[in-house]
Design an enzyme around this catalytic site. Structure first.
Site, PDB file in Angstrom:
ATOM      1  CE1 TYR A 239       5.667   0.322  -7.700  1.00 41.76           C
ATOM      2  CE2 TYR A 239       6.615  -1.589  -8.743  1.00 41.76           C
ATOM      3  CZ  TYR A 239       6.618  -0.158  -8.312  1.00 41.76           C
ATOM      4  OH  TYR A 239       7.784   0.146  -8.841  1.00 41.76           O
ATOM      5  CD  GLU A 240       4.582  -1.483  -2.071  1.00 44.05           C
ATOM      6  OE1 GLU A 240       3.815  -2.177  -1.411  1.00 44.05           O
ATOM      7  OE2 GLU A 240       5.652  -2.276  -2.507  1.00 44.05           O
ATOM      8  N   GLY A 241      -0.712  -0.576  -3.684  1.00 42.80           N
ATOM      9  CA  GLY A 241      -1.838  -0.162  -3.397  1.00 42.80           C
ATOM     10  C   GLY A 241      -2.249   0.774  -4.807  1.00 42.80           C
TER      11      GLY A 241
END
Lengths: 604, 245
Positions: free
Chosen positions: A442-444
């Site tokens: 998550y978040e890239g």
């Protein structure tokens, strides 16, 4: 949970002795604080962690995980207690300025608190983290009406905030989102329609309302990311002073591998054409707004990787001290009547523990380094401010990636220390192993962070950001060299930096020839090598700070042991981890690339 | 209502304790100090009473300058002002004498403190203060309710609880679940910096005790697993090895 999940001694060393977190209180922006206040605020977070978070961590994962039934999501009742406690303490508004009734705390302190609370219970912290992130978006870009309506409730912990980005057909590539926003007769108010998935804390029963920060395209908006706008879409909207349903339906929750206490929700907005959203800021700037929070969020994920690894390490350390098994390898002809030795005495177990310690403390130091730069951005002006912004921008993908990728390996190693016990629910390791797995996604994802590092940051501002980092590292190498017994490690790091610069030039050469695919094909391996060296820098800094303390403070007892342990772990990291970059760099310089210009049929 | 809350400045309960100078002195290096856990309950209840009924809460500590952060925390939690008696708290009688002196001068309706400190665990100070001031003293108090001048207490006794009615002034040695610990909030922490903290010289009092040396409990030995079918073996180990039966 084990008795210990983090080391306060190490946290204070990292904050104050190493990164001099208290220095920022000398600048006007943080002048409302002093060292005593910083310690007291950290102590509040520890109290919340010890008394509310740690006791329910296992229960939230097993007996009382997030549950979906009859269209409603229920979560562990401790969530309410936690959100209220952190709201009452003023910590949901920790980054908001004093002028907005926030606490205006330095990022170093925010990281320290997140580390402690996440180590105690990494699933629960996302509830307040998401509320804070979404409230801060409203604070930064919303109009006064939105601020007045939502911020007091969100900062107090009465209403939950969420980030609604991903849709079934659009994840990392958000320009494919189809959620729509149709203008109404009231300015700034739109009818919202669409579906969002993986919305953490997107629905639950422990707050009075859920406030979604929702990306959608206004009718007729430009194609791609330039047509995305940001809206406040509450689960219940206010009408005549009352909260009424806003046609946001929960379709279900995802059955996740870890962090089971925090629901990841699939929501549908506007099923009955009765869902309203309020535009945040200007039309079509939604993604830009969202990405202003991204550095913060990515440092947050790096912190999560580090703190889960910390909880696993201290559990493994405790177990290794208590578990008798086998005898010393030096005993010739095993004596069946001889007592068994504790497993910490086996060199391979000690190696695993040193590996974990080096990853946990190296990662924390790296995250804190980024936080220090963030604080400097708030505290300085002009060229100095620009320098710190470049340093933070450059390091952010590494701060997100190293603690999560290496944290996974570290937790795996912690589990290994437990033997078969680690694979069972009798110990918390299997939970922590599942929990940390999401952090590289998550978040890239790691792949995306690696593309950002090599494809964007290395050449950012004509290489000015990379140069700024190398100058910082060079200064610390110089400082370390003043100590005779650290010279070896300082020299090794200087040599490795030279090597990675050659690798960088080699790869950038492909970009200059226009062969972007070749340039970036092995970006993840480049990230791995770069990350190891950046953390070697952090270990050299820790070794230097410990050496200085040994020379000037005449530490005794536990303090002496602490500083000696720092230097020993630095030596471990340079002897066992840094050499791994050799293989990676050999690969990166090799002309044989097997992942591009290859038919997919090769994978049968 | 005027409440005095006496707090101790003790090592965090998770601290690893070590001694120095031939085991005659606690090695404070690297230790984190906190408000004594029982005192924390007392403080939380006093602040609740003040918030509900009005009045003031004064936090008091007998200690050297190093204890001021602990007093500031009490101010952040909700005490209105603080007093530090500038002296090393050498024994219970010395501490009780200092508290009694301040109480005589300032006149409090109630004196709250923990049932015992978590460092020496003597549990004597509340009784001594009560005696010195001629006030009733109750401990360990698990519940306090106030209605006008009537004070209802629940006290833990062997095998149960005792409910008592009392009146002011009184001294209470408190324990959980008298209140939930309060976590300082940002407003409290910021205001604590400007709340008054008075430093007062101690009244003269000869020490009635003197310290010898310290010993740590024996190190914990490894865990033994006994199969459920071997209860006799377990009893034998408890009798002959652990010597607890």
């Amino acid at each position: 949970m084990p008795k210990q999940y983090f080391s306060l001694r190490n946290l204070k060393f990292t904050m104050h002795e190493l990164h001099k977190a208290q220095e920022v209180t000398e600048y006007p922006y943080f002048a409302h604080l002093d060292r005593e206040a910083i310690d007291m605020i950290l102590e509040s977070a520890i109290q919340i962690a010890d008394n509310i978070l740690a006791p329910c961590a296992i229960e939230m994962d097993r007996e009382h995980m997030a549950h979906f039934h009859d269209g409603k999501v229920t979560v562990h009742p401790s969530v309410k207690k936690y959100i209220k406690a952190i709201g009452d303490a003023g910590l949901i508004a920790s980054r908001a300025p004093l002028s907005a009734n926030g606490s205006q705390l330095p990022e170093t302190l925010n990281v320290a608190m997140a580390f402690v609370m996440g180590a105690a219970n990494n699933a629960i912290t996302s509830f307040a983290g998401l509320t804070e992130g979404s409230a801060n978006l409203i604070l930064s870009f919303g109009n006064q009406h939105l601020k007045d309506t939502y911020l007091p409730k969100m900062y107090a912990g009465d209403w939950q905030g969420t980030m609604c980005l991903t849709e079934p057909q659009a994840g990392s590539s958000l320009h494919y989102i189809t959620s729509s926003a149709s203008p109404t007769s009231e300015e700034g108010k739109y009818k919202i329609k669409g579906q969002k998935i993986y919305i953490t804390a997107g629905d639950h029963d422990q707050t009075d309302n859920i406030v979604h920060l929702y990306l959608a395209k206004i009718d007729g908006a430009p194609a791609g990311t330039k047509g995305i706008s940001l809206f406040v879409v509450p689960q219940k909207r206010i009408e005549n002073g009352q909260l009424v349903p806003n046609d946001v339906k929960t379709i279900g929750i995802f059955h996740k591998m870890g962090q089971k206490g925090a629901p990841a929700v699939h929501i549908e907005a506007g099923t009955n054409d009765e869902c309203f959203g309020w535009l945040v800021g200007e039309p079509h700037k939604g993604l830009t707004y969202m990405f202003q929070m991204m550095n913060e969020a990515r440092i947050g994920v790096g912190t999560t990787g580090a703190c889960i690894a910390s909880a696993a390490y201290y559990a493994a350390l405790e177990y290794a001290h208590e578990r008798p098994q086998g005898q010393s390898l030096n005993i010739k002809g095993q004596d069946p009547n001889a007592p068994q030795t504790h497993i910490i005495n086996h060199p391979d177990v000690k190696r695993m523990l040193l590996f974990q310690k080096s990853i946990v403390e190296g990662s924390l130091s790296l995250v804190m380094q980024g936080a220090k730069y963030a604080d400097k951005i708030h505290s300085t002006e002009g060229e100095e401010k620009e320098k710190y912004q470049l340093l933070l921008d450059f390091l952010t993908p590494i701060i997100k990636t190293f603690p999560t990728e290496m944290g996974q390996q570290s937790v795996s190693s912690s589990l290994q220390v437990f033997g078969g016990g680690g694979f069972c629910e009798d110990f918390p390791l299997e939970k922590l192993y599942r929990d940390i797995r999401i952090t590289t996604i998550y978040e890239g994802t790691t792949g995306i962070q690696s593309l950002a590092l090599l494809g964007r940051n290395i050449t950012m501002k004509n290489g000015k950001a990379a140069m700024a980092l190398f100058q910082e590292i060079s200064q610390d190498i110089k400082d370390a060299t003043t100590h005779e017994d650290l010279k070896k490690y300082a020299t090794a790091l200087a040599g490795k930096l030279g090597e990675i610069q050659k690798v960088t030039q080699h790869l950038v050469g492909f970009a200059m020839k226009g062969d972007t695919e070749r340039f970036l094909a092995d970006a993840t391996l480049y990230m791995e090598a770069f990350g190891i060296l950046v953390v070697a820098w952090q270990w050299l800094k820790q070794g230097t700070a410990a050496k200085l303390a040994l020379l000037t403070q005449n530490p005794q007892g536990d303090d002496l042991q602490f500083y000696e342990s720092k230097i020993h772990t630095m030596r471990y990291y340079f002897a066992y981890e840094v050499p791994k970059t050799q293989g990676l760099m050999t690969r990166l310089l090799d002309d044989e690339v097997l992942t591009i210009q290859v038919e997919n049929g090769i994978l049968v | 209502m005027k409440i005095l809350v006496c707090i101790t400045h003790v090592p965090d309960t998770t601290s690893k304790i070590a001694f120095m100078n031939s085991d005659t002195e606690l090695n404070k290096a690297g230790l984190t100090f906190v408000i004594g856990p029982y005192d924390d309950y007392a403080l939380a209840r006093a602040v609740e009473i003040k918030e509900a009924q009005g009045g003031t809460v004064t936090a008091l500590n007998v200690g050297l300058a190093e204890t001021e952060p602990t007093l500031r925390k009490a101010l952040a939690i909700g005490a209105d002002d603080a007093i530090r008696i500038d002296a090393d708290p050498t024994d219970a009688y010395f501490v009780a004498t200092q508290i009694a002196d301040i109480a005589r001068k300032n006149g409090y309706d109630a004196i709250f403190m923990g049932r015992e400190s978590s460092d020496y665990n003597g549990g004597q100070v509340h009784g001594m203060v009560g005696e010195m001031l001629g006030m009733p003293s109750f401990s360990p108090v698990m519940k306090v309710e106030i209605e006008g001048t009537k004070v209802t207490l629940a006290r833990e006794i062997e095998g149960g609880k005792e409910y008592i009615e009392a009146s002011f002034p009184l001294v209470l040695g408190c324990q959980e679940p008298i209140a939930e610990w309060k976590i300082p909030n940002m407003r409290g922490i910021m205001s604590a910096r400007t709340k008054p903290l008075q430093v007062i010289a101690p009244v003269s009092q000869e020490n009635l005790t003197s310290g010898g040396h310290y010993e740590l409990p024996p190190a914990r030995s490894g865990c033994k697993f006994i199969d459920a079918s071997e209860a006799e073996k377990l009893i034998d180990l408890l009798k002959n090895e652990a010597k607890v039966l």
